[in-house]
Design an enzyme around this catalytic site. Structure first.
Site, PDB file in Angstrom:
ATOM      1  N   ASP A  16      30.360  27.409   4.539  1.00 45.05           N
ATOM      2  CA  ASP A  16      31.138  25.936   4.602  1.00 45.05           C
ATOM      3  C   ASP A  16      31.915  25.509   2.748  1.00 45.05           C
ATOM      4  O   ASP A  16      32.999  25.232   2.475  1.00 45.05           O
ATOM      5  CB  ASP A  16      29.378  25.112   3.976  1.00 45.05           C
ATOM      6  CG  ASP A  16      29.849  23.666   4.443  1.00 45.05           C
ATOM      7  OD1 ASP A  16      30.410  22.101   4.415  1.00 45.05           O
ATOM      8  OD2 ASP A  16      28.578  23.344   4.372  1.00 45.05           O
TER       9      ASP A  16
ATOM     10  N   TYR B  51      20.993  26.867   7.714  1.00 43.43           N
ATOM     11  CA  TYR B  51      21.513  25.911   7.937  1.00 43.43           C
ATOM     12  C   TYR B  51      20.704  25.046   9.780  1.00 43.43           C
ATOM     13  O   TYR B  51      19.933  23.670  10.093  1.00 43.43           O
ATOM     14  CB  TYR B  51      23.057  25.332   8.496  1.00 43.43           C
ATOM     15  CG  TYR B  51      23.662  24.707   7.393  1.00 43.43           C
ATOM     16  CD1 TYR B  51      23.300  25.048   5.694  1.00 43.43           C
ATOM     17  CD2 TYR B  51      25.537  24.351   7.526  1.00 43.43           C
ATOM     18  CE1 TYR B  51      23.890  24.688   5.333  1.00 43.43           C
ATOM     19  CE2 TYR B  51      25.874  23.868   6.240  1.00 43.43           C
ATOM     20  CZ  TYR B  51      25.420  24.488   5.073  1.00 43.43           C
ATOM     21  OH  TYR B  51      25.876  24.136   4.208  1.00 43.43           O
TER      22      TYR B  51
ATOM     23  N   LYS C 261      25.504  38.104  -0.639  1.00 40.04           N
ATOM     24  CA  LYS C 261      25.187  38.490  -1.697  1.00 40.04           C
ATOM     25  C   LYS C 261      24.298  39.171  -1.528  1.00 40.04           C
ATOM     26  O   LYS C 261      22.716  38.707  -1.464  1.00 40.04           O
ATOM     27  CB  LYS C 261      24.252  36.426  -1.986  1.00 40.04           C
ATOM     28  CG  LYS C 261      24.043  36.367  -3.024  1.00 40.04           C
ATOM     29  CD  LYS C 261      24.490  36.161  -3.794  1.00 40.04           C
ATOM     30  CE  LYS C 261      24.100  36.417  -5.613  1.00 40.04           C
ATOM     31  NZ  LYS C 261      24.867  36.477  -6.670  1.00 40.04           N
TER      32      LYS C 261
ATOM     33  N   ASP D 243      36.297  24.685   2.031  1.00 36.99           N
ATOM     34  CA  ASP D 243      36.101  23.540   1.274  1.00 36.99           C
ATOM     35  C   ASP D 243      36.707  24.389   0.392  1.00 36.99           C
ATOM     36  O   ASP D 243      38.444  23.649  -0.239  1.00 36.99           O
ATOM     37  CB  ASP D 243      35.340  22.607   1.063  1.00 36.99           C
ATOM     38  CG  ASP D 243      35.209  21.797   1.932  1.00 36.99           C
ATOM     39  OD1 ASP D 243      35.630  21.464   3.277  1.00 36.99           O
ATOM     40  OD2 ASP D 243      34.158  21.125   2.192  1.00 36.99           O
TER      41      ASP D 243
ATOM     42  N   ASP E  34      29.539  34.858  -5.608  1.00 35.55           N
ATOM     43  CA  ASP E  34      30.154  34.231  -6.294  1.00 35.55           C
ATOM     44  C   ASP E  34      31.276  34.924  -7.006  1.00 35.55           C
ATOM     45  O   ASP E  34      32.100  33.756  -7.253  1.00 35.55           O
ATOM     46  CB  ASP E  34      28.529  34.345  -7.576  1.00 35.55           C
ATOM     47  CG  ASP E  34      28.484  35.500  -7.767  1.00 35.55           C
ATOM     48  OD1 ASP E  34      28.395  36.438  -6.399  1.00 35.55           O
ATOM     49  OD2 ASP E  34      27.260  36.417  -8.621  1.00 35.55           O
TER      50      ASP E  34
END
Ligand code: NAD
Length: 358
Positions: free
Chosen positions: A248, A137, A192, A252, A224
């Site tokens: 992020d 980001y 990852k 959620d 994943d």
């Protein structure tokens, strides 16, 4: 010593829900001082900027910030730098709030609110620790450029940079290990590492930091798989720590396991226990000013403030227990109302929590 709380109610339902959280904090036997200032659209209307210097200064010098929510569709046409959301982004940046803590708790009384089967989620209590100021980001360089070679030579490409400095990983790892110490002692680091260099680096540092916390059980999971396990067997997790991008998305996902957006608190912390505490939901302009919003996410954010910034863990537990009690008593704001429960307004929910506390 008196601890000062910067109260930044913001827009929409912000003022209504923050008022209830302040009432709860005032009812505790603590030496707290509350100073309010405008942020978001409310501050833009008054001072022409979503984060006026006076509001920022108040937040910087406070022990903790109690934040409502910002935003309203009427500001959508403003240039980006003046939009209400810049208030929260500016506060994160200026206060160096690198650690975002989002618990996802599903009180047994609300198990039906989840879209998952009650037996999978009832009693869920997990904490997601998301790194908030690094990763793809904020990584440089980023942008659009023309490719000089390769199969797409001459075409434009969009690109970003995923990166983490060692210090950034170490400090978020410490926050996560310490949170796990205060809970069930299990930490799952999500990355990852099978594909990304940044993730392998992250994993190595987390393993190194783990040596300082031998009582915490550390595991690793690819993002994943973590996304799948969160809906398959969410109660298997205690604390999850992950980078900004993965966090992020996963925070959620975890929030939605509970099905009740009005119940989810959050904390964003810097290295000196200073923090910004806010509900995970937005300013809900559709229900603002009607005294029907659910104030419990904000009250639970105040409980996190007691635990992480004000050194008052006993009072934090008292507030959380009071929230659980009002739910057990069958009180619900409109967002959670169902047959057999008693519907209450925002302020009546605040009254009920206060009554239990007293
Ligand atoms: P939202 O979270 O404000 O609302 C989504 C839905 O949930 C709405 O139907 C709303 O009525 C309901 N809801 C939210 N909080 C509730 C509560 N406490 N009690 C009962 N119902 C509640 O999200 P949105 O509608 O996408 O965004 C509205 C505004 O909020 C936008 O301007 C957005 O930019 C802003 N926003 C701000 C923050 C923040 O301040 N940190 C976060 C998210 C969205």
């Amino acid at each position: 010593m008196t601890q000062r709380i910067a109260v930044l109610p913001g827009d929409g339902i912000g003022p209504e829900i923050v008022e209830q959280a302040v009432r709860v904090l005032r009812a505790l036997d603590l030496d707290l001082e509350f100073v309010s200032a405008p942020v978001g659209g409310a501050a833009y209307d008054l001072h022409g900027h979503p984060l006026p210097p006076e509001s920022l200064a108040l937040a910087k010098h406070a022990s903790a910030v109690l934040f409502g929510a910002v935003g309203d569709w009427k500001y959508d046409t403003l240039e980006r730098a003046l939009r209400p959301e810049q208030a929260v982004l500016g506060l994160r940046r200026e206060l160096g709030l690198f650690a975002n803590l989002r618990p996802a708790i599903l009180y047994p009384e609300l198990a039906k609110a989840s879209s998952l089967k009650p037996e999978i989620v009832a009693g869920l209590d997990i904490l997601i620790v998301r790194e908030l100021t690094g990763d793809i980001y904020f990584g440089q360089p980023r942008g659009v450029r023309v490719l000089e070679d390769g199969p797409f030579k001459g075409e434009r490409e969009g690109f970003d940079t995923m990166r983490y400095a060692e210090t950034e990983v170490r400090r978020i790892a410490h926050v996560a290990f310490q949170a796990a110490q205060k809970r069930r002692g299990q930490l799952c680091s999500v990355d990852k590492a099978n594909v990304l260099e940044t993730s392998q680096f992250w994993r190595n540092i987390v393993i190194d930091v783990a040596q300082e916390y031998p009582e915490v059980e550390l595991s690793h999971m690819y993002v994943d798989n973590a996304a799948m396990q969160l809906v398959r067997e969410p109660k298997a997790f205690d604390v999850i720590v992950t980078g900004n991008l993965f966090g992020d998305i996963l925070s959620d996902e975890a929030a939605m396991l509970t099905g009740s957006i009005g119940m989810l608190p959050s904390a964003s912390l810097n290295g000196s226990n200073q923090g910004l505490y806010e509900p995970s939901h937005g300013s809900a302009p559709d229900i603002a000013g009607k005294n029907i919003a659910n104030p419990l996410a904000t009250i639970l954010s105040a409980a996190m403030m007691l635990r992480y910034s004000l050194g008052a863990p006993v009072q934090a537990l008292q507030v959380e227990a009071a929230v659980q009690q009002v739910l057990a008593d069958g009180l619900r704001t409109a967002d959670l109302y169902e047959a057999g429960t008693t519907q209450v307004s925002t302020s009546e929910m605040g009254d009920a929590v206060l009554k239990v506390l007293k």
